[in-house]
Design a protein around this motif. Structure first.
Motif, PDB file in Angstrom:
ATOM      1  N   LYS A  54     -14.798  55.837 -83.943  1.00 16.57           N
ATOM      2  CA  LYS A  54     -12.846  55.317 -84.403  1.00 16.57           C
ATOM      3  C   LYS A  54     -13.364  54.607 -86.094  1.00 16.57           C
ATOM      4  N   LEU A  55     -12.548  55.472 -87.175  1.00 13.62           N
ATOM      5  CA  LEU A  55     -12.837  54.692 -88.068  1.00 13.62           C
ATOM      6  C   LEU A  55     -11.572  53.817 -88.882  1.00 13.62           C
ATOM      7  N   PHE A  56     -11.350  52.749 -88.441  1.00 15.24           N
ATOM      8  CA  PHE A  56      -9.895  52.343 -89.239  1.00 15.24           C
ATOM      9  C   PHE A  56      -9.788  52.298 -90.569  1.00 15.24           C
ATOM     10  N   ILE A  57      -8.518  52.942 -91.066  1.00 12.00           N
ATOM     11  CA  ILE A  57      -9.592  52.852 -92.621  1.00 12.00           C
ATOM     12  C   ILE A  57      -7.336  52.721 -93.065  1.00 12.00           C
TER      13      ILE A  57
ATOM     14  N   GLU B  20     -14.944  57.280 -94.986  1.00 11.36           N
ATOM     15  CA  GLU B  20     -14.647  58.002 -94.374  1.00 11.36           C
ATOM     16  C   GLU B  20     -15.737  59.312 -94.641  1.00 11.36           C
ATOM     17  N   LYS B  21     -15.409  59.312 -95.974  1.00 13.01           N
ATOM     18  CA  LYS B  21     -16.314  60.975 -96.106  1.00 13.01           C
ATOM     19  C   LYS B  21     -18.375  60.282 -95.756  1.00 13.01           C
ATOM     20  N   ARG B  22     -18.787  59.024 -95.714  1.00 11.47           N
ATOM     21  CA  ARG B  22     -19.621  59.028 -95.947  1.00 11.47           C
ATOM     22  C   ARG B  22     -20.159  59.158 -93.845  1.00 11.47           C
ATOM     23  N   LEU B  23     -19.618  58.374 -92.889  1.00 11.37           N
ATOM     24  CA  LEU B  23     -19.343  58.901 -91.561  1.00 11.37           C
ATOM     25  C   LEU B  23     -19.517  60.083 -91.664  1.00 11.37           C
ATOM     26  N   MET B  24     -18.453  61.830 -92.250  1.00 12.73           N
ATOM     27  CA  MET B  24     -19.304  62.113 -91.819  1.00 12.73           C
ATOM     28  C   MET B  24     -20.073  63.186 -92.517  1.00 12.73           C
ATOM     29  N   GLU B  25     -20.743  62.073 -93.253  1.00 19.10           N
ATOM     30  CA  GLU B  25     -22.143  62.929 -94.174  1.00 19.10           C
ATOM     31  C   GLU B  25     -22.673  62.550 -92.683  1.00 19.10           C
ATOM     32  N   VAL B  26     -22.861  61.540 -92.310  1.00 18.88           N
ATOM     33  CA  VAL B  26     -23.678  60.666 -91.555  1.00 18.88           C
ATOM     34  C   VAL B  26     -23.707  62.307 -90.352  1.00 18.88           C
TER      35      VAL B  26
ATOM     36  N   ILE C  74     -25.366  64.734 -85.035  1.00 17.57           N
ATOM     37  CA  ILE C  74     -24.411  64.206 -83.746  1.00 17.57           C
ATOM     38  C   ILE C  74     -23.712  64.362 -83.004  1.00 17.57           C
ATOM     39  N   GLU C  75     -23.878  64.015 -81.705  1.00 11.96           N
ATOM     40  CA  GLU C  75     -22.119  65.498 -81.025  1.00 11.96           C
ATOM     41  C   GLU C  75     -21.380  64.104 -80.376  1.00 11.96           C
ATOM     42  N   ALA C  76     -20.492  63.810 -81.518  1.00 11.10           N
ATOM     43  CA  ALA C  76     -18.925  63.056 -81.321  1.00 11.10           C
ATOM     44  C   ALA C  76     -17.907  63.131 -81.473  1.00 11.10           C
ATOM     45  N   HIS C  77     -16.997  62.366 -81.251  1.00  9.47           N
ATOM     46  CA  HIS C  77     -15.394  62.901 -80.711  1.00  9.47           C
ATOM     47  C   HIS C  77     -14.672  61.562 -82.190  1.00  9.47           C
ATOM     48  N   VAL C  78     -15.338  62.133 -83.276  1.00 16.48           N
ATOM     49  CA  VAL C  78     -14.524  61.268 -84.264  1.00 16.48           C
ATOM     50  C   VAL C  78     -13.098  60.948 -84.778  1.00 16.48           C
ATOM     51  N   GLU C  79     -12.803  59.901 -84.751  1.00 14.63           N
ATOM     52  CA  GLU C  79     -11.546  60.478 -85.224  1.00 14.63           C
ATOM     53  C   GLU C  79     -10.868  58.795 -85.930  1.00 14.63           C
ATOM     54  N   ILE C  80     -10.317  59.406 -87.194  1.00  9.53           N
ATOM     55  CA  ILE C  80      -9.625  58.389 -88.382  1.00  9.53           C
ATOM     56  C   ILE C  80      -8.654  57.620 -87.660  1.00  9.53           C
TER      57      ILE C  80
ATOM     58  N   ILE D 200     -15.456  51.290 -85.250  1.00  6.43           N
ATOM     59  CA  ILE D 200     -15.947  51.447 -83.968  1.00  6.43           C
ATOM     60  C   ILE D 200     -16.639  52.479 -82.557  1.00  6.43           C
ATOM     61  N   VAL D 201     -18.186  52.215 -82.328  1.00  6.98           N
ATOM     62  CA  VAL D 201     -18.728  52.786 -81.387  1.00  6.98           C
ATOM     63  C   VAL D 201     -18.331  52.965 -80.244  1.00  6.98           C
TER      64      VAL D 201
END
Length: 82
Positions: A4-7, A17-23, A29-35, A53-54
């Motif tokens: 989870k990324l709180f912005i 947000e852009k950096r997280l998605m690029e990483v 990484i197999e992840a459920h990413v929630e912005i 938050i991971v």
């Protein structure tokens, strides 16, 4: 992995947000990413943004993380950046 990324809707939030998605993509990484944006009802207890938050652990709060800092956490998850 649950990420989870709180912005806020400002330039720093967009950058993180852009950096997280690029990483996540670069590392495969197999992840459920929630912005979650500042107007989200899920921001209780989050005082500083951006907050990453991971798996329900705060990794970083109030810091614009570089791709290297994010990558280092995902490669070595015991490293907390805060």
């Amino acid at each position: 992995m649950d990420v989870k990324l709180f912005i806020n809707d400002n330039i720093n939030g967009k950058i993180v947000e852009k950096r997280l998605m690029e990483v996540v993509t670069d590392l495969g990484i197999e992840a459920h990413v929630e912005i979650l944006h500042n107007h989200s009802s899920d921001v209780d207890g989050i005082f500083y943004t951006p907050t990453l938050i991971v798996n329900n652990q705060v990794i970083s709060s109030g810091k614009v993380l570089s791709k290297e800092e994010m990558s280092s956490f995902f490669v070595n998850p015991v490293t907390f950046i805060r």
